[in-house]
Scaffold this motif. Structure first.
Motif, short mmCIF file in Angstrom:
data_model
loop_
_atom_site.label_atom_id
_atom_site.label_comp_id
_atom_site.label_asym_id
_atom_site.label_seq_id
_atom_site.Cartn_x
_atom_site.Cartn_y
_atom_site.Cartn_z
N GLY A 176 39.87 42.69 26.74
CA GLY A 176 40.91 41.70 27.01
C GLY A 176 40.31 40.42 27.54
O GLY A 176 39.09 40.21 27.51
N ASN A 177 41.15 39.52 28.03
CA ASN A 177 40.67 38.26 28.57
C ASN A 177 41.47 37.90 29.82
O ASN A 177 42.39 38.61 30.22
N LEU A 178 41.11 36.77 30.41
CA LEU A 178 41.70 36.40 31.70
C LEU A 178 42.94 35.52 31.57
O LEU A 178 43.45 35.04 32.58
N SER A 179 43.44 35.36 30.36
CA SER A 179 44.64 34.53 30.20
C SER A 179 45.83 35.14 30.93
O SER A 179 46.74 34.41 31.37
N GLY A 180 45.80 36.45 31.10
CA GLY A 180 46.90 37.12 31.81
C GLY A 180 47.00 36.75 33.27
O GLY A 180 48.05 36.92 33.89
N ILE A 181 45.90 36.24 33.84
CA ILE A 181 45.96 35.78 35.24
C ILE A 181 45.87 34.25 35.30
O ILE A 181 45.58 33.68 36.35
N GLY A 182 46.10 33.63 34.14
CA GLY A 182 46.22 32.18 34.12
C GLY A 182 44.93 31.41 33.95
O GLY A 182 44.89 30.20 34.21
N LEU A 183 43.86 32.06 33.47
CA LEU A 183 42.59 31.38 33.30
C LEU A 183 42.15 31.48 31.84
O LEU A 183 42.00 32.58 31.31
N THR A 184 41.96 30.35 31.18
CA THR A 184 41.52 30.33 29.79
C THR A 184 40.23 29.52 29.68
O THR A 184 39.81 28.84 30.61
N GLY A 185 39.64 29.59 28.50
CA GLY A 185 38.40 28.86 28.25
C GLY A 185 38.57 27.36 28.26
O GLY A 185 37.58 26.63 28.35
N SER A 186 39.80 26.86 28.18
CA SER A 186 40.02 25.42 28.28
C SER A 186 40.03 24.95 29.73
O SER A 186 40.03 23.75 29.99
N GLN A 187 40.02 25.91 30.66
CA GLN A 187 40.03 25.57 32.09
C GLN A 187 38.72 25.91 32.79
O GLN A 187 38.28 25.19 33.67
N VAL A 188 38.12 27.05 32.40
CA VAL A 188 36.95 27.55 33.12
C VAL A 188 35.85 27.93 32.13
O VAL A 188 36.10 28.21 30.96
N GLU A 189 34.60 27.94 32.63
CA GLU A 189 33.45 28.32 31.83
C GLU A 189 32.38 28.90 32.75
O GLU A 189 32.60 29.07 33.95
N GLY A 190 31.22 29.18 32.19
CA GLY A 190 30.07 29.61 33.00
C GLY A 190 30.31 30.88 33.78
O GLY A 190 30.02 30.92 34.99
N PRO A 191 30.81 31.98 33.18
CA PRO A 191 31.06 33.20 33.96
C PRO A 191 29.79 33.71 34.64
O PRO A 191 28.71 33.73 34.05
N MET A 192 29.94 34.10 35.88
CA MET A 192 28.80 34.45 36.72
C MET A 192 29.20 35.67 37.56
O MET A 192 30.00 35.57 38.48
N TRP A 193 28.66 36.84 37.23
CA TRP A 193 29.02 38.08 37.92
C TRP A 193 28.27 38.22 39.25
O TRP A 193 27.15 37.76 39.39
N MET A 194 28.91 38.91 40.19
CA MET A 194 28.26 39.24 41.46
C MET A 194 28.87 40.53 41.99
O MET A 194 30.09 40.67 42.06
N ARG A 195 28.01 41.49 42.34
CA ARG A 195 28.48 42.71 42.99
C ARG A 195 28.34 42.55 44.50
O ARG A 195 27.28 42.17 45.00
N PHE A 196 29.39 42.84 45.23
CA PHE A 196 29.33 42.75 46.68
C PHE A 196 28.40 43.82 47.23
O PHE A 196 28.34 44.95 46.70
N ASN A 197 27.68 43.48 48.28
CA ASN A 197 26.69 44.40 48.86
C ASN A 197 27.34 45.58 49.58
O ASN A 197 26.71 46.63 49.75
N THR A 198 28.55 45.40 50.02
CA THR A 198 29.30 46.48 50.67
C THR A 198 30.60 46.70 49.91
O THR A 198 31.17 45.77 49.33
N GLY A 199 31.07 47.92 49.92
CA GLY A 199 32.30 48.24 49.21
C GLY A 199 32.09 48.35 47.72
O GLY A 199 30.96 48.38 47.23
N SER A 200 33.18 48.40 46.99
CA SER A 200 33.10 48.63 45.55
C SER A 200 33.56 47.43 44.74
O SER A 200 33.77 47.53 43.53
#
Length: 477
Positions: free
Chosen positions: A248-272
């Motif tokens: 799927g994509n993030l349009s369901g939470i109001g974010l599309t490629g016309s608004q945002v770019e450069g996806p950058m993942w990060m896992r938090f050091n604590t928790g899940s």
């Protein structure tokens, strides 16, 4: 028989060594993470399109390192970089920064960059995250038919092939359609690659530029990737080079490629929890985090946190990458690029409207220095390690220091040699013309001092009143 026993003994020793090496590798990889490092660029100018760093303790509140100044400058290709990726080896003993070789408004516009841009990436290498090699160019798109550029690189270790999958976007014509697609190649050292192969394509004329893959320790897919393809599309797979499933994509939470770019993942050091940072390029607001407890779930379940719960620091963060830091890595990075380091100018005693500056890597004293950063330095502990000494590191060319060569001064990149360290190290003493000012005595030629002569900086013995005035300076902030 004895030869057989010797061979068995050698094999046994080799096996033990391999076991110890594997154990050490796992131990290094399992050191607890205590912080986060963000590499990014900040804008469109020649200075802004370089490598900047920010640090966070919680993954949501960021502090600009190096007073918000650049930490690495590209001196190859277009002399600018964007979209840096941070890569750590599986053993944690080597790091790379790989970036787009691109400098918009530095003699190149967007049309040229897309249709006749650099086919290279810019690469730096380090063994400690703080001392980096000189940058080099890696040609990745030259072998792609009609390949016109190389943008937004990323890399991930692939245990299936025991090397890295390096992937990036190239604008090329395929089946009669010119657009950006993701290509990939394998590499073990980021100096040579296998023949690039088409990696991700979208139907019709829809291009794709930004993609980042992460490994997810638990869940329905081992790997998840986020891509900018008109949307921010999330996909899952159990093999980096295998088949991917659209989640799927993030349009369901109001974010599309016309608004945002450069996806950058990060896992938090604590928790899940995980964060997917997205660059709000359309509104010019930089990154915002999107949170999820499982990247491999349908992205409609991702959530945007309240703006009051995160802070990106003083500079605008543009497309980059985040590295989780061990305590040792974090300590080194913060010591090398603190957020409160003083920036100084060096004022002449007898020409008080003039300051030491570099221009085309030569060094002189000038009034009205432009750009101002050419006359800004950080006084750091002498790089040869001698107690009570200083070296002058350029603000806008980090890793470059004032050094003498044949008693003349230049701005040069540290090369790690003892000769360079000696030439770039000085003792700060009471001013030869006024004790309330400062003079700088050469470490390796202690009978000589930094002085100006015809406005050029030199290293000379001082024998008269004119020389004493020429060799006297004030450190200002």
């Amino acid at each position: 028989m004895r030869g057989h026993l010797v061979r068995r003994a050698i094999a046994t020793v080799a096996a033990v060594c391999c076991l110890l090496l594997a154990t050490a590798t796992r131990a290094a990889a399992l050191d607890p993470f205590t912080g986060y490092l963000l590499a990014h660029f900040v804008g469109e100018s020649a200075t802004a399109q370089q490598i900047y760093l920010a640090h966070s303790k919680d993954g949501l509140h960021w502090t600009d390192l190096n007073n918000g100044g650049l930490v690495l400058r590209s001196t190859v290709g277009t002399n600018g970089v964007r979209d840096p990726a941070l890569v750590r080896s599986p053993a944690g003993d080597r790091y790379w920064i790989i970036a787009t070789d691109l400098c918009i408004s530095c003699g190149q516009d967007w049309s040229t960059a897309q249709n006749n841009g650099s086919r290279n990436l810019v690469v730096w290498e380090s063994t400690d995250l703080v001392t980096w090699s000189a940058p080099w160019l890696l040609n990745v798109a030259g072998a792609i038919p009609d390949g016109r550029n190389a943008w937004a690189p990323e890399a991930i270790w692939n245990p299936a092939t025991n090397d890295y999958v390096l992937y990036w976007a190239t604008n090329a014509t395929l089946n009669g359609v010119l657009k950006h697609r993701i290509y990939a190649a394998r590499t073990s050292n980021f100096r040579s690659i296998t023949t690039p192969q088409l990696y991700i394509d979208r139907a019709g004329t829809q291009g794709i530029i930004d993609t980042q893959i992460i490994e997810v320790p638990t869940g329905s897919y081992r790997y998840v990737r986020a891509s900018g393809d008109g949307q921010i599309t999330i996909e899952g797979s159990n093999s980096i080079l295998g088949t991917w499933t659209n989640l799927g994509n993030l349009s369901g939470i109001g974010l599309t490629g016309s608004q945002v770019e450069g996806p950058m993942w990060m896992r938090f050091n604590t928790g899940s929890e995980w964060a997917l940072y997205l660059d709000q390029y359309a509104s010019g607001r930089g990154y915002l985090p999107v949170l999820t407890t499982n990247p491999a779930t349908p992205p409609g379940s991702y959530r945007i946190p309240a703006a009051s719960t995160y802070a990106m620091g003083g500079t605008k963060k543009r497309h980059g990458a985040i590295l989780n830091l061990t305590a040792a890595e974090e300590s080194r990075v913060l010591a090398r690029w603190p957020s409160n380091v003083a920036v100084n100018r060096i004022q002449s005693y007898n020409f008080q409207d003039r300051y030491v500056r570099h221009t085309n890597f030569d060094v002189r004293i000038d009034p009205n220095v432009s750009p101002a950063q050419d006359a800004q330095f950080r006084l750091v502990p002498g790089i040869n390690g001698a107690s009570g000494t200083v070296s002058f590191e350029s603000v806008n060319f980090p890793g470059y220091y004032l050094r003498h060569v044949n008693y003349d001064f230049v701005l040069a990149a540290g090369d790690g040699t003892g000769t360079f360290a000696g030439d770039a190290t000085f003792r700060q003493v009471a001013g030869l013309a006024s004790s309330s000012w400062t003079s700088f005595q050469s470490y390796n030629f202690p009978d000589r001092y930094i002085r100006h002569y015809n406005y050029q900086l030199r290293l000379d013995p001082i024998t008269d009143a004119t020389g004493r005035a020429d060799a006297t300076f004030r450190i200002t902030t």
